[in-house]
Design an enzyme around this catalytic site. Structure first.
Site, mmCIF file in Angstrom:
data_model
loop_
_atom_site.group_PDB
_atom_site.id
_atom_site.type_symbol
_atom_site.label_atom_id
_atom_site.label_comp_id
_atom_site.label_asym_id
_atom_site.label_seq_id
_atom_site.Cartn_x
_atom_site.Cartn_y
_atom_site.Cartn_z
ATOM 1 N N GLU A 146 59.350 22.447 -0.497
ATOM 2 C CA GLU A 146 59.036 23.837 -0.178
ATOM 3 C C GLU A 146 59.235 24.102 1.305
ATOM 4 O O GLU A 146 58.850 23.267 2.106
ATOM 5 C CB GLU A 146 57.586 24.170 -0.553
ATOM 6 C CG GLU A 146 57.354 25.677 -0.532
ATOM 7 C CD GLU A 146 55.886 26.088 -0.790
ATOM 8 O OE1 GLU A 146 54.990 25.241 -0.724
ATOM 9 O OE2 GLU A 146 55.672 27.265 -1.049
ATOM 10 N N ALA A 285 49.167 19.610 2.982
ATOM 11 C CA ALA A 285 49.335 19.131 1.619
ATOM 12 C C ALA A 285 50.353 20.005 0.902
ATOM 13 O O ALA A 285 50.662 21.107 1.357
ATOM 14 C CB ALA A 285 48.001 19.188 0.876
ATOM 15 N N MET A 286 50.870 19.489 -0.219
ATOM 16 C CA MET A 286 51.874 20.229 -0.977
ATOM 17 C C MET A 286 51.611 20.082 -2.466
ATOM 18 O O MET A 286 51.424 18.980 -2.983
ATOM 19 C CB MET A 286 53.279 19.711 -0.617
ATOM 20 C CG MET A 286 54.404 20.323 -1.428
ATOM 21 S SD MET A 286 54.573 22.098 -1.088
ATOM 22 C CE MET A 286 55.157 22.669 -2.678
ATOM 23 N N GLU A 287 51.652 21.231 -3.145
ATOM 24 C CA GLU A 287 51.169 21.326 -4.526
ATOM 25 C C GLU A 287 52.154 20.900 -5.599
ATOM 26 O O GLU A 287 51.998 21.320 -6.762
ATOM 27 C CB GLU A 287 50.763 22.774 -4.798
ATOM 28 C CG GLU A 287 51.942 23.790 -4.831
ATOM 29 C CD GLU A 287 52.215 24.486 -3.509
ATOM 30 O OE1 GLU A 287 51.892 23.894 -2.457
ATOM 31 O OE2 GLU A 287 52.774 25.600 -3.516
ATOM 32 N N ASN A 288 53.167 20.076 -5.297
ATOM 33 C CA ASN A 288 54.134 19.668 -6.327
ATOM 34 C C ASN A 288 53.437 19.456 -7.672
ATOM 35 O O ASN A 288 52.421 18.773 -7.748
ATOM 36 C CB ASN A 288 54.800 18.349 -5.930
ATOM 37 C CG ASN A 288 55.224 18.339 -4.493
ATOM 38 O OD1 ASN A 288 56.024 19.170 -4.072
ATOM 39 N ND2 ASN A 288 54.665 17.423 -3.710
ATOM 40 N N HIS A 320 42.564 23.797 -3.068
ATOM 41 C CA HIS A 320 43.688 24.711 -2.815
ATOM 42 C C HIS A 320 44.931 24.252 -3.586
ATOM 43 O O HIS A 320 45.554 25.020 -4.315
ATOM 44 C CB HIS A 320 43.946 24.753 -1.304
ATOM 45 C CG HIS A 320 45.134 25.554 -0.875
ATOM 46 N ND1 HIS A 320 45.028 26.753 -0.205
ATOM 47 C CD2 HIS A 320 46.473 25.336 -0.993
ATOM 48 C CE1 HIS A 320 46.227 27.234 0.050
ATOM 49 N NE2 HIS A 320 47.130 26.386 -0.415
ATOM 50 N N GLU A 321 45.273 22.979 -3.447
ATOM 51 C CA GLU A 321 46.494 22.491 -4.101
ATOM 52 C C GLU A 321 46.344 22.500 -5.620
ATOM 53 O O GLU A 321 47.300 22.768 -6.346
ATOM 54 C CB GLU A 321 46.871 21.092 -3.609
ATOM 55 C CG GLU A 321 47.042 20.939 -2.094
ATOM 56 C CD GLU A 321 47.914 22.008 -1.440
ATOM 57 O OE1 GLU A 321 48.781 22.581 -2.122
ATOM 58 O OE2 GLU A 321 47.710 22.284 -0.245
ATOM 59 N N GLU A 343 50.034 31.627 -1.814
ATOM 60 C CA GLU A 343 49.136 31.094 -0.781
ATOM 61 C C GLU A 343 47.832 31.877 -0.654
ATOM 62 O O GLU A 343 46.776 31.296 -0.432
ATOM 63 C CB GLU A 343 49.862 31.007 0.561
ATOM 64 C CG GLU A 343 51.073 30.054 0.553
ATOM 65 C CD GLU A 343 50.711 28.633 0.115
ATOM 66 O OE1 GLU A 343 49.519 28.283 0.046
ATOM 67 O OE2 GLU A 343 51.660 27.864 -0.186
HETATM 68 N N1 BES Z 1 52.355 25.182 -0.180
HETATM 69 C C1 BES Z 1 51.665 24.717 0.960
HETATM 70 C C2 BES Z 1 52.400 23.656 1.714
HETATM 71 C C3 BES Z 1 53.474 24.184 2.616
HETATM 72 C C4 BES Z 1 53.157 24.726 3.834
HETATM 73 C C5 BES Z 1 54.791 24.111 2.257
HETATM 74 C C6 BES Z 1 54.147 25.201 4.655
HETATM 75 C C7 BES Z 1 55.780 24.591 3.067
HETATM 76 C C8 BES Z 1 55.463 25.136 4.270
HETATM 77 C C9 BES Z 1 50.302 24.150 0.576
HETATM 78 O O1 BES Z 1 49.789 24.621 -0.614
HETATM 79 C C10 BES Z 1 49.336 24.573 1.636
HETATM 80 O O2 BES Z 1 49.085 25.732 1.743
HETATM 81 N N2 BES Z 1 48.820 23.638 2.410
HETATM 82 C C11 BES Z 1 47.898 23.924 3.484
HETATM 83 C C12 BES Z 1 46.536 23.400 3.185
HETATM 84 C C13 BES Z 1 45.573 24.400 2.668
HETATM 85 C C14 BES Z 1 44.194 23.810 2.561
HETATM 86 C C15 BES Z 1 45.519 25.695 3.426
HETATM 87 C C16 BES Z 1 48.417 23.207 4.694
HETATM 88 O O3 BES Z 1 49.356 22.462 4.564
HETATM 89 O O4 BES Z 1 47.857 23.396 5.763
HETATM 90 ZN ZN ZN Z 2 49.086 26.548 -0.488
#
Ligand code: BES
Ligand code: ZN
Length: 884
Positions: A146, A285-288, A320-321, A343
């Protein structure tokens, strides 16, 4: 208004830069064989395509891959010749031209053989490193797709709406663990060209899903497992980690999945859930789908050495994930301009569930001082953007993972959930998920479902909030004789200089009028101005509990009165914190005087609640950081004010922790301790000295985890090289990543120029992973000299920084913002503009604009209120002769 907004949405879609729709991917059969010594991989992808229109070419996405061959076989018929393949590195595509026409309605299989590099840019299929027990560097291969980096891993139709099924095969050494989104379907032994025997692991076919959610991991990994949920859940980590530290996340995941299944009335559709601590990871983190990847500190929790805030961050991240498994994975936004549907939802949902699991954490209170303020803060800049913003290119898409998509997005959901009532809101969510499972949606689809269940015109109320930038400040004027308040809304800008053409949106404002009796949840301001009749004017407040998106501007007299009402217990915690935030920000933007906001803060010295203190100290911190390049006497006076505010509370709470201290109390103690110490409180500083001296001689338990960051910071503010070396050593040798990070983040607090230089040098050295570069840099913010040194460093090392953090990836913007946003004078503003004038700003243009705006806002604030603050400090005895 409705029409205009709808037209806007259509043109957003029309301007997208997307692949031609002549073919449609249905299934990918993907085989990858990584080489963890050469850091390359070989791949084969077989894509089943439906031909939608008669065509002679196929365009798909590919970046930095070597495509060796392409063959195309029609369902019934013999192989087509691919006459040529052309690459467009700007559009990130590969186009295959054919010598024959593919007919609409037919099906083909396209096979491509390719190879790629396992880079260390934390995007696509990439390599991560860790040290084994003997100190040798070891590698694993992992993915981050992503938003638009699946195309770096394999040729694919890399758009969220082009959902397909995936069957993944990984070929690797037998001792390595292979993971992907699905469970293992079958394994076999293969002999490769040099006669080596390897395992070939094929995973089950995935459900329909988007490319950005795909994941695969190859490496030496260990795991723990729980069967507490319907399907097995595991936490994996590399051998250098203590896998037991995954227990908290593992158990929480089991409970959370169960909770979400019920709340959404929708079964988690995959056969397993793996969560992996990845040693190099750009985001948190990433929600794969079925294979969530995490930065180590966001999933591994060591109860013995980590504090309350760390635990909360991990819980938030896990929840969140997991929320994304439905919001994003099962139902996906149509394109990236709908990112907030992913998000914003996951963010809202993580609090909703956190609040169910840990009501004592009071996360909705924290929300008012954290996410809501972040949303309001960014969205008050001219360089902000609407939640639904047109984005075309990869570098633009990367930059909207910001406080607008996350925090404003979730604030909009908070607003609508309060407006509908939480139960109705969830009912609407269930309908939305059912209706669009395995599909793609736009914001209208969400509003339609919510309208249907509530019978309320949700879209009419909400669409402005996602289609238009900004939010209003609501000015309240009182007509006591008629028991009427006149309210008026105008676009709010932090720079306080809204032009008429920027003030054309009329926001539907859910006012939430609080009186002695109750909260009126229905009253709305739908015009620019309106009169409201109240039963009495002795007590009222707008935005009860701060679940709406606006700031309220009262008269100075009313603000003072509200300060007294707060003391009299008429205001909730959220009301007090939100009111302090509004007053502080309105002062910073020229709508009120800063002296008024300082008086308000001073009146809160008896405040009993953590969250409110958080905001009080945040606002005072904002004054202190805008004033950081001002006269030292004035700065000292502000510091004295902070000491006056915090000392007695910090002494009262103390800095000892017991088993019985609640989650919030622990953080309260830590906050007051750190603030009083930073303001020079002698008792705190003595305690710091004592703890640190025991710590230095090897007693690492001498500093409680909740205080670790503060103690390091305070020691370094007041110390020298000796202290610096102790903390640097802790960065190098602490057993957990969380502890290492705390040390790394605090090094910047040292004041001596040589130590500032060491921190700057360290940030680009091999000792700091690219994922962590922002940490030492972020620490360089407490002394004006280090803020300037950090900016000079960025200018002098620009090429090296860009080389380490190429603009195609997301971290350059963070670093640019960090190194510039603490500046606050006109000259500094010019200097930043001058430096970037001739630079290619691709990949960080948004961050830079936002930084410049925030410097402008501070410079304007100083111009307006420099004297006002000085005379307030004088008249209250903080400045001059009578130092308190
Ligand atoms: N989908 C995002 C990860 C992501 C972030 C992918 C930026 C590509 C670009 C993931 O679900 C996410 O939001 N992660 C947050 C953590 C959350 C607790 C707010 C992060 O990575 O900070
Ligand atoms: Zn997210």
């Amino acid at each position: 208004m409705g029409d205009e907004a709808a037209g806007g949405a259509a043109s957003i879609a029309a301007n997208r830069e997307i692949l031609p729709a002549n073919v449609k991917p249905v299934h990918y059969d993907l085989t990858l064989e990584p080489d963890l010594e050469k850091f390359t991989y070989e791949g084969t992808v077989v894509i089943d395509l439906d031909i939608v229109e008669d065509s002679t070419s196929i365009t798909l996405n590919s970046v930095d891959l070597d495509i060796h061959s392409t063959t195309i076989i029609p369902e019934n018929g013999s192989e087509f010749k691919a006459s040529s393949i052309s690459l467009d590195s700007d559009k990130q595509t590969a186009t295959v031209k054919l010598d024959q026409t593919m007919r609409a309605g037919s099906k083909i299989k396209m096979t491509q053989k390719f190879s790629g590099k396992l880079t260390d840019h934390m995007a696509g299929f990439y390599r991560c490193s860790y040290k084994d027990a003997a100190g040798n560097t070891k590698y694993i291969a992992s993915t981050q797709m992503e938003p638009t980096d699946a195309r770096r891993a394999f040729p694919c139709f890399d758009e969220p709406a082009l959902k397909a099924h995936f069957t993944v095969t990984l070929v690797a050494e037998k001792n390595l663990t292979c993971l992907s989104n699905m469970d293992v379907a079958h394994e076999k032994e293969v002999l490769n060209a040099d006669g080596k025997s390897k395992q070939s692991v094929t995973f089950s076919k995935s459900p329909l899903m988007s490319t950005y959610l795909l994941a695969f991991i190859v490496g030496e990994l260990k795991y723990i497992e729980t069967k507490a949920f319907r399907v097995p859940i595991r936490v994996y980590a590399t051998p250098d980690q203590d896998i037991e530290h995954g227990r908290f996340s593992l158990d929480l995941a089991a409970r959370t999945l169960d909770f979400y299944e019920k709340a959404f009335d929708s079964e988690f559709p995959l056969p397993k859930m793996d969560m992996v601590a990845v040693p190099d990871f750009a985001a948190g983190a990433m929600e794969n789908w079925g294979l969530i990847t995490y930065r180590i500190v966001d999933v591994l929790y060591d109860q013995k050495t980590a504090g309350a805030a760390t635990k909360e961050r991990i819980a938030e991240t896990v929840q969140h994930e997991l929320a994304h498994q439905w919001f994003g994975n099962l139902v996906t936004m149509d394109f990236w301009d709908g990112l907030w549907l992913n998000e914003g939802f996951a963010t809202w949902m993580s609090w909703y569930s956190c609040n169910k699991f840990y009501p004592e954490w009071k996360v909705w209170q924290s929300y008012v001082v954290n996410d809501l303020q972040q949303a309001l803060s960014l969205d008050a800049l001219r360089s902000s953007h609407p939640i639904e913003v047109p984005v075309k290119r990869a570098d633009e898409i990367n930059q909207i993972f910001d406080a607008i998509s996350y925090s404003k997005g979730s604030a909009v959901l908070r607003m609508v959930s309060m407006y509908m009532g939480e139960e109705k809101f969830l009912e609407g969510i269930r309908l939305y998920l059912k209706r669009h499972a395995y599909g793609n949606t736009t914001t209208s689809d969400l509003w339609a479902a919510l309208s249907q269940v509530s019978g309320k015109p949700i879209e009419a109320v909400m669409e402005v909030w996602t289609k238009k930038v900004g939010y209003p400040v609501v000015t309240v004027q009182e007509k006591p004789d008629q028991k009427v308040i006149s309210i008026k809304q105008n676009r709010f800008l932090r720079t306080g200089d809204v032009k008429p053409e920027e003030d054309t949106t009329v926001y539907p404002v859910v006012l939430r009028l609080k009186s002695k009796k109750d909260v009126d949840e229905t009253v709305m301001l739908t015009d620019r101005e309106q009169d409201l009749k109240l039963p009495e004017l002795d007590f009222f407040k707008l935005n009860a509990d701060h679940s709406s998106l606006f700031r309220t501007r009262y008269s100075p007299e009313r603000l003072e009165k509200l300060g007294r009402d707060a003391k009299a217990g008429l205001l909730s915690v959220e009301d007090r914190a939100g009111m302090i935030a509004d007053a502080g920000v309105l002062a910073a933007s020229g709508y009120q005087k800063t002296s008024g906001s300082l008086s308000l803060l001073q009146g809160f010295d008896n405040e009993p609640e953590f969250v409110v203190w958080n905001e009080i100290l945040g606002r005072l911190g904002a004054v202190r950081s805008a004033w950081i390049f001002e006269d030292v006497q004035v700065r000292d006076a502000l510091k004295t004010l902070q000491r006056k505010l915090t000392s007695s509370k910090s002494h009262e709470l103390g800095w000892e922790f017991s088993e019985n201290d609640g989650h919030v109390l622990q953080q309260f103690k830590a906050l007051m301790f750190g603030s009083a110490g930073a303001a020079g409180d002698q008792k705190v500083l003595e305690a710091v000295k004592d703890m640190f001296s025991r710590f230095s001689s090897g007693d690492y338990s001498a500093i409680h985890p909740n205080l670790r960051g503060s103690v390091f910071d305070l020691v370094l503010r007041n110390g020298g090289e000796k202290e610096y070396n102790v903390i640097l050593d802790r960065y190098r040798n602490a057993p957990t990543s969380a502890e290492k990070n705390t040390a790394l983040r605090s090094l910047g607090s040292a004041q001596q120029p040589e130590l500032v230089q060491r921190t700057l040098d360290l940030s680009l050295s091999d000792e700091v992973k690219a994922q962590d570069i922002y940490m030492p840099l972020a620490g360089l913010r407490v002394h004006p000299t280090s803020i300037i040194a950090r900016w000079e460093w960025l200018k002098n090392n620009w090429e090296a920084v860009v080389k380490r953090l190429p603009p195609a990836f997301s971290m350059l913007g963070t670093v640019v913002q960090l190194c510039t946003a603490s500046l606050s004078t006109e000259e500094q503003l010019k200097d930043v503009q001058e430096f970037f004038k001739d630079k290619d700003q691709k990949g960080f243009d948004r961050s830079l604009e936002q930084s410049l705006d925030s410097i402008r806002a501070k410079a304007g604030w100083l111009r307006r209120d420099r004297d006002d603050v000085k005379s307030w400090l004088e008249s209250h005895g903080y400045l001059g002769e009578s130092k308190l």
